[in-house]
Design a protein around this motif. Structure first.
Motif, short mmCIF file in Angstrom:
data_model
loop_
_atom_site.label_atom_id
_atom_site.label_comp_id
_atom_site.label_asym_id
_atom_site.label_seq_id
_atom_site.Cartn_x
_atom_site.Cartn_y
_atom_site.Cartn_z
N ALA A 28 0.83 -1.20 0.00
CA ALA A 28 0.00 0.00 0.00
C ALA A 28 0.86 1.25 0.00
O ALA A 28 0.55 2.23 -0.68
N ALA A 29 1.97 1.24 0.74
CA ALA A 29 2.86 2.39 0.80
C ALA A 29 3.52 2.64 -0.55
O ALA A 29 3.69 3.78 -0.96
N VAL A 30 3.86 1.61 -1.25
CA VAL A 30 4.45 1.73 -2.57
C VAL A 30 3.42 2.23 -3.58
O VAL A 30 3.75 2.92 -4.52
N GLY A 31 2.15 1.93 -3.30
CA GLY A 31 1.07 2.30 -4.22
C GLY A 31 0.92 3.78 -4.42
O GLY A 31 0.43 4.22 -5.44
N GLY A 32 1.30 4.63 -3.44
CA GLY A 32 1.23 6.07 -3.64
C GLY A 32 0.11 6.74 -2.90
O GLY A 32 0.03 6.69 -1.70
N ASN A 33 -0.81 7.37 -3.63
CA ASN A 33 -1.84 8.21 -3.01
C ASN A 33 -2.91 7.39 -2.30
O ASN A 33 -2.97 6.18 -2.40
N ALA A 34 -3.80 8.08 -1.59
CA ALA A 34 -4.81 7.42 -0.75
C ALA A 34 -5.77 6.57 -1.58
O ALA A 34 -6.16 5.49 -1.17
N ALA A 35 -6.16 7.04 -2.75
CA ALA A 35 -7.09 6.28 -3.59
C ALA A 35 -6.45 4.98 -4.03
O ALA A 35 -7.06 3.92 -4.00
#
Length: 100
Positions: A28-35
Protein backbone atom coordinates in the motif's frame (compact mmCIF):
# COMPACT_ATOMS: atom_id res chain seq x y z
CA UNK A 1 11.18 -22.85 8.80
CA UNK A 2 12.62 -24.74 11.77
CA UNK A 3 12.05 -21.83 14.15
CA UNK A 4 8.59 -21.18 12.74
CA UNK A 5 7.65 -24.86 12.74
CA UNK A 6 8.80 -25.21 16.35
CA UNK A 7 6.30 -22.61 17.55
CA UNK A 8 2.83 -23.52 18.81
CA UNK A 9 0.12 -23.29 16.13
CA UNK A 10 -1.45 -20.11 17.52
CA UNK A 11 1.88 -18.25 17.63
CA UNK A 12 2.84 -19.49 14.16
CA UNK A 13 -0.49 -18.29 12.75
CA UNK A 14 -0.07 -14.93 14.48
CA UNK A 15 3.40 -14.49 12.99
CA UNK A 16 2.20 -15.45 9.53
CA UNK A 17 -0.72 -13.01 9.84
CA UNK A 18 1.65 -10.24 10.98
CA UNK A 19 3.95 -10.92 8.04
CA UNK A 20 1.02 -10.78 5.62
CA UNK A 21 -0.16 -7.52 7.19
CA UNK A 22 3.31 -6.00 6.88
CA UNK A 23 3.50 -7.03 3.23
CA UNK A 24 0.09 -5.48 2.59
CA UNK A 25 1.15 -2.26 4.30
CA UNK A 26 4.37 -2.15 2.28
CA UNK A 27 2.44 -2.75 -0.93
CA UNK A 28 0.00 0.00 0.00
CA UNK A 29 2.86 2.39 0.80
CA UNK A 30 4.45 1.73 -2.57
CA UNK A 31 1.07 2.30 -4.22
CA UNK A 32 1.23 6.07 -3.64
CA UNK A 33 -1.84 8.21 -3.01
CA UNK A 34 -4.81 7.42 -0.75
CA UNK A 35 -7.09 6.28 -3.59
CA UNK A 36 -4.48 3.85 -4.85
CA UNK A 37 -3.79 2.69 -1.30
CA UNK A 38 -7.43 1.92 -0.53
CA UNK A 39 -7.87 0.14 -3.86
CA UNK A 40 -4.68 -1.83 -3.30
CA UNK A 41 -5.70 -2.74 0.25
CA UNK A 42 -9.16 -3.84 -0.82
CA UNK A 43 -7.74 -5.88 -3.69
CA UNK A 44 -5.13 -7.46 -1.46
CA UNK A 45 -7.72 -8.31 1.20
CA UNK A 46 -9.99 -9.90 -1.40
CA UNK A 47 -7.11 -11.88 -2.86
CA UNK A 48 -6.01 -13.02 0.62
CA UNK A 49 -9.54 -14.16 1.45
CA UNK A 50 -9.67 -16.36 -1.65
CA UNK A 51 -6.22 -17.91 -1.12
CA UNK A 52 -5.74 -21.05 0.98
CA UNK A 53 -3.99 -20.62 4.36
CA UNK A 54 -0.21 -20.68 4.32
CA UNK A 55 1.46 -24.01 4.99
CA UNK A 56 4.44 -23.60 7.37
CA UNK A 57 6.10 -26.69 5.88
CA UNK A 58 6.57 -24.67 2.67
CA UNK A 59 8.20 -21.75 4.46
CA UNK A 60 11.61 -20.61 3.32
CA UNK A 61 14.63 -20.85 5.61
CA UNK A 62 14.85 -17.84 7.92
CA UNK A 63 17.71 -17.05 10.26
CA UNK A 64 16.95 -16.13 13.87
CA UNK A 65 17.72 -12.43 13.41
CA UNK A 66 15.32 -12.16 10.45
CA UNK A 67 12.69 -14.05 12.40
CA UNK A 68 12.97 -11.60 15.31
CA UNK A 69 12.87 -8.62 12.95
CA UNK A 70 9.57 -9.88 11.55
CA UNK A 71 7.92 -9.81 14.99
CA UNK A 72 5.97 -6.97 16.58
CA UNK A 73 8.18 -5.11 19.09
CA UNK A 74 6.41 -6.50 22.16
CA UNK A 75 6.58 -10.07 20.87
CA UNK A 76 10.23 -9.58 19.93
CA UNK A 77 11.02 -8.34 23.45
CA UNK A 78 9.22 -11.32 24.98
CA UNK A 79 11.11 -13.76 22.75
CA UNK A 80 14.44 -12.16 23.70
CA UNK A 81 13.59 -12.35 27.40
CA UNK A 82 12.60 -16.02 27.25
CA UNK A 83 15.15 -17.28 24.69
CA UNK A 84 17.71 -19.89 25.62
CA UNK A 85 21.43 -19.18 25.38
CA UNK A 86 21.86 -21.08 22.09
CA UNK A 87 19.25 -18.86 20.41
CA UNK A 88 20.85 -15.71 21.84
CA UNK A 89 24.31 -16.83 20.68
CA UNK A 90 23.01 -17.02 17.10
CA UNK A 91 22.05 -13.32 17.07
CA UNK A 92 24.18 -10.36 15.95
CA UNK A 93 25.36 -7.88 18.58
CA UNK A 94 22.91 -5.12 17.58
CA UNK A 95 19.96 -7.37 18.45
CA UNK A 96 21.59 -8.73 21.61
CA UNK A 97 21.74 -5.17 22.96
CA UNK A 98 17.92 -5.13 22.94
CA UNK A 99 17.80 -8.25 25.09
CA UNK A 100 19.58 -6.58 27.98
Amino acid sequence: PDALAALPDDMRQEIIAQQQQQQQQQSAAVGGNAATTSTTSAGTAAAAASEPPLDPSNAEEMDNASFLASLAPDLMAEKLLTADQAFLNSLPANILVRSR
